[in-house]
Motif scaffolding. Sequence first.
Motif, PDB file in Angstrom:
ATOM      1  N   ALA A   1      -9.861   2.539 -20.732  1.00  0.00           N
ATOM      2  CA  ALA A   1      -9.414   1.923 -19.480  1.00  0.00           C
ATOM      3  C   ALA A   1      -8.255   2.708 -18.880  1.00  0.00           C
ATOM      4  O   ALA A   1      -8.189   2.925 -17.660  1.00  0.00           O
ATOM      5  CB  ALA A   1      -9.013   0.472 -19.729  1.00  0.00           C
ATOM      6  N   ALA A   2      -7.345   3.169 -19.742  1.00  0.00           N
ATOM      7  CA  ALA A   2      -6.186   3.915 -19.249  1.00  0.00           C
ATOM      8  C   ALA A   2      -6.585   5.278 -18.704  1.00  0.00           C
ATOM      9  O   ALA A   2      -5.903   5.826 -17.829  1.00  0.00           O
ATOM     10  CB  ALA A   2      -5.163   4.087 -20.371  1.00  0.00           C
ATOM     11  N   SER A   3      -7.686   5.843 -19.220  1.00  0.00           N
ATOM     12  CA  SER A   3      -8.114   7.161 -18.746  1.00  0.00           C
ATOM     13  C   SER A   3      -8.485   7.132 -17.268  1.00  0.00           C
ATOM     14  O   SER A   3      -8.347   8.145 -16.572  1.00  0.00           O
ATOM     15  CB  SER A   3      -9.293   7.663 -19.584  1.00  0.00           C
ATOM     16  N   TYR A   4      -8.948   5.974 -16.775  1.00  0.00           N
ATOM     17  CA  TYR A   4      -9.273   5.871 -15.351  1.00  0.00           C
ATOM     18  C   TYR A   4      -8.000   5.914 -14.500  1.00  0.00           C
ATOM     19  O   TYR A   4      -7.988   6.495 -13.407  1.00  0.00           O
ATOM     20  CB  TYR A   4     -10.053   4.593 -15.075  1.00  0.00           C
ATOM     21  N   LEU A   5      -6.943   5.287 -14.998  1.00  0.00           N
ATOM     22  CA  LEU A   5      -5.663   5.365 -14.285  1.00  0.00           C
ATOM     23  C   LEU A   5      -5.125   6.794 -14.309  1.00  0.00           C
ATOM     24  O   LEU A   5      -4.573   7.285 -13.317  1.00  0.00           O
ATOM     25  CB  LEU A   5      -4.655   4.406 -14.922  1.00  0.00           C
ATOM     26  N   LEU A   6      -5.277   7.439 -15.457  1.00  0.00           N
ATOM     27  CA  LEU A   6      -4.831   8.823 -15.556  1.00  0.00           C
ATOM     28  C   LEU A   6      -5.618   9.714 -14.608  1.00  0.00           C
ATOM     29  O   LEU A   6      -5.069  10.654 -14.022  1.00  0.00           O
ATOM     30  CB  LEU A   6      -4.996   9.303 -16.998  1.00  0.00           C
ATOM     31  N   LEU A   7      -6.892   9.410 -14.445  1.00  0.00           N
ATOM     32  CA  LEU A   7      -7.725  10.190 -13.526  1.00  0.00           C
ATOM     33  C   LEU A   7      -7.191  10.091 -12.100  1.00  0.00           C
ATOM     34  O   LEU A   7      -7.175  11.083 -11.357  1.00  0.00           O
ATOM     35  CB  LEU A   7      -9.168   9.680 -13.587  1.00  0.00           C
ATOM     36  N   PHE A   8      -6.725   8.902 -11.710  1.00  0.00           N
ATOM     37  CA  PHE A   8      -6.124   8.730 -10.385  1.00  0.00           C
ATOM     38  C   PHE A   8      -4.899   9.628 -10.225  1.00  0.00           C
ATOM     39  O   PHE A   8      -4.706  10.278  -9.185  1.00  0.00           O
ATOM     40  CB  PHE A   8      -5.735   7.267 -10.173  1.00  0.00           C
ATOM     41  N   VAL A   9      -4.057   9.687 -11.273  1.00  0.00           N
ATOM     42  CA  VAL A   9      -2.864  10.527 -11.225  1.00  0.00           C
ATOM     43  C   VAL A   9      -3.247  11.995 -11.075  1.00  0.00           C
ATOM     44  O   VAL A   9      -2.672  12.739 -10.267  1.00  0.00           O
ATOM     45  CB  VAL A   9      -2.015  10.326 -12.500  1.00  0.00           C
ATOM     46  N   VAL A  10      -4.231  12.414 -11.855  1.00  0.00           N
ATOM     47  CA  VAL A  10      -4.668  13.813 -11.829  1.00  0.00           C
ATOM     48  C   VAL A  10      -5.218  14.191 -10.456  1.00  0.00           C
ATOM     49  O   VAL A  10      -4.886  15.247  -9.902  1.00  0.00           O
ATOM     50  CB  VAL A  10      -5.718  14.056 -12.930  1.00  0.00           C
ATOM     51  N   VAL A  11      -6.068  13.332  -9.888  1.00  0.00           N
ATOM     52  CA  VAL A  11      -6.656  13.612  -8.577  1.00  0.00           C
ATOM     53  C   VAL A  11      -5.565  13.719  -7.515  1.00  0.00           C
ATOM     54  O   VAL A  11      -5.554  14.652  -6.691  1.00  0.00           O
ATOM     55  CB  VAL A  11      -7.676  12.513  -8.199  1.00  0.00           C
ATOM     56  N   PHE A  12      -4.635  12.773  -7.524  1.00  0.00           N
ATOM     57  CA  PHE A  12      -3.534  12.784  -6.560  1.00  0.00           C
ATOM     58  C   PHE A  12      -2.716  14.072  -6.691  1.00  0.00           C
ATOM     59  O   PHE A  12      -2.380  14.727  -5.700  1.00  0.00           O
ATOM     60  CB  PHE A  12      -2.654  11.557  -6.789  1.00  0.00           C
ATOM     61  N   PHE A  13      -2.415  14.441  -7.916  1.00  0.00           N
ATOM     62  CA  PHE A  13      -1.583  15.615  -8.172  1.00  0.00           C
ATOM     63  C   PHE A  13      -2.279  16.904  -7.729  1.00  0.00           C
ATOM     64  O   PHE A  13      -1.692  17.753  -7.044  1.00  0.00           O
ATOM     65  CB  PHE A  13      -1.247  15.662  -9.664  1.00  0.00           C
ATOM     66  N   VAL A  14      -3.544  17.058  -8.108  1.00  0.00           N
ATOM     67  CA  VAL A  14      -4.274  18.294  -7.799  1.00  0.00           C
ATOM     68  C   VAL A  14      -4.479  18.453  -6.297  1.00  0.00           C
ATOM     69  O   VAL A  14      -4.289  19.545  -5.737  1.00  0.00           O
ATOM     70  CB  VAL A  14      -5.620  18.321  -8.541  1.00  0.00           C
ATOM     71  N   LEU A  15      -4.856  17.369  -5.616  1.00  0.00           N
ATOM     72  CA  LEU A  15      -5.093  17.461  -4.175  1.00  0.00           C
ATOM     73  C   LEU A  15      -3.804  17.775  -3.427  1.00  0.00           C
ATOM     74  O   LEU A  15      -3.812  18.543  -2.453  1.00  0.00           O
ATOM     75  CB  LEU A  15      -5.706  16.159  -3.656  1.00  0.00           C
TER      76      LEU A  15
END
Length: 662
Positions: free
Chosen positions: A59-73
């Motif tokens: 479940a936490a990996s989905y939140l981490l995915l949001f952080v990663v997407v925001f950071f990379v973009l």
Amino acid sequence: MTLSQLVFRSMKKNIKHYYLYFFALIFSVTLYFSFVTLQYNPSIVEISVGVKVTAGLKAASYLLLFVVVFFVLYANRLFMKRRSKEIGLYQLIGMSKSLVTRLLALENTILWIGALSLGVIIGFLTSRIFAMILLKVLEKDVLVDLTFSVEALQMTVLVFLVLLIVVLIQTTFTIRRVSLITLFHSTAIAEEKIKKFSGFQMFLGLLGLLMIGYGYYLSTSLFEVYSENANMLLIKMLSILGSTIFGTFLVFRFSVAFLMNLARKRKKGHLSIEDVLSLTPIMHRMKANAMSLTTITVISATALAILCLSYISYYSAGSMAERNVPFDFILLNEHGEAFLEELDNKGISYNKTEIDLLNAEVETAELYEAGIPAGMEMNTKGFYQLLKLSDAQRMWPQLSLEEGEGYVSGYSSMMSEIVKIESDKPVSITTSEGDISLHIKEVKEESPLVYKLTGAGVSFIVTDQQFEQLAKDSIIGQNTIWEKQVGINIKDSSNQKEAQYIYESTTNDGYNEAANSDGYSEHFQVDSQEMYRSSTLDMFGLVIFITGFLGLAFLVTTGSILYFKQMSEADEERESYTILRKIGFTTNELMRGIYRKQLFNFGFPLIIGLAHSYFAVKSGWMLFGTELVAPLLITMGVYIILYSVFAVLTVGYYKKVVNESL
């Protein structure tokens, strides 16, 4: 020259721009891969806790995915801006937009393949460290192996492949919609002219401060719903969220620029070099920076608040165990004799506290200050445990009661924040001869009974004489299943582990059994204090690890965004520093103004974020534990130290730019 040759020459020449983008990609891959790998680590999968570890990590990996997407973009957007002149030059010499797009797409693909490879390697090496930290937090003595997960690799490759496609679309869209002249001037356009503030802008600046203050005020009375409709709680929470976020934006957009203008006017045009390098850039860029600073502040405050609340629960595990299980071990009725015999056989000395119990039906409606809140259904008549005054005096020797008086015990701070009860009010006890009134003298938060005897409710302390009278009542006797609680405290703490093992083996892990009034077997599990503490650590240990990991991700993301942004501004201001150096200003003189500027850029969002998180935590911390000050100070202190690292790095980069400007 072929396209591939042009790509490699361009990458070699622009290495100073690429390393930022490359770092962002490597960091994102490392963070995601190492976290996902934990889900497939055998040492993690095999452990059993109150909350399934792999499910929580997934479940936490989905939140981490949001952080990663925001950071990379964001990193890609910044990268494109830094290379805007180069892209414009390509078009000026005759390259079509489609060819430039292919060039950048090929560069991005090479970068992403390299970052993905390095990120997976680093993530593989660091995943074992994260696994060891998780098991340490959960207090699990398990050997952690360094294992490579093919499933984690597949997930990581899939995620970043999709993200690469999104980045390429973003790049293509940027190149095709921006004109050539805009590309050449994108880093030279002032974000906002310094001009006289209108009355409306002043009003908006003041409104922002008032909205933040209003949000803070509402948070201090979040659970005061006893005279309101209980459904207002959700409305109040949304109001706090909306007013705080929008107020923060208005403060950054209007209040700061207005205050800077005001400070400049007070100097009547006599600005020092420090003022020029601090006040002026902040005013120029505040319009463009308002949204990003608001985002950074809100993300930081949210991450910090969640981290604080999780750490409060983890930090409070011991004190919560002492409150809810007031003795080292709890025995009910005649159960646990084998435990005591084994303690005697092993020579483990202990203190034994017996508390007689009755279970009576009590009407408690009069205890509530203003009745039950509208919209909140609550049964005020239920079964509660009664105990003697003499038994309660072992915990509170100062207690005293007159005939017909009683105490309420075990009404927790969590419940008292939602529905308050007051003393000097009567309750009625149902007996076979009618209701008996009991006047409540005082309400106490602690209880001498294990929490599972009272559930989420309370217990009542009565005089010994009244207890003996009620014990003879047929209705109360029929309802009473648990007639005695026996509390065991081990005298020598060095024997605690051995006593815990004996307790678990002789009581079936505290799983007691008794027959109810109808003759049916009822099971009732009680905890030793260590079992309760361990189960709390199991539950909140995983939460504190996940929130700590995500908090670190948010911290690095927001800090890196500010760092990247300030590096871009430093490069844009390089020519100004060259002019100032040529007319005689020293590096130290320029750096004093830059120090003030960075103090604002990093310090102001941090201070507002800390204030937001403090009021968020203060409004509901009692729902998560019993300790506030120490966990709050520790969490915020660590956050401030880590956040300051980015400020130091930024100042170092500015100093390098100033030194190289001449």
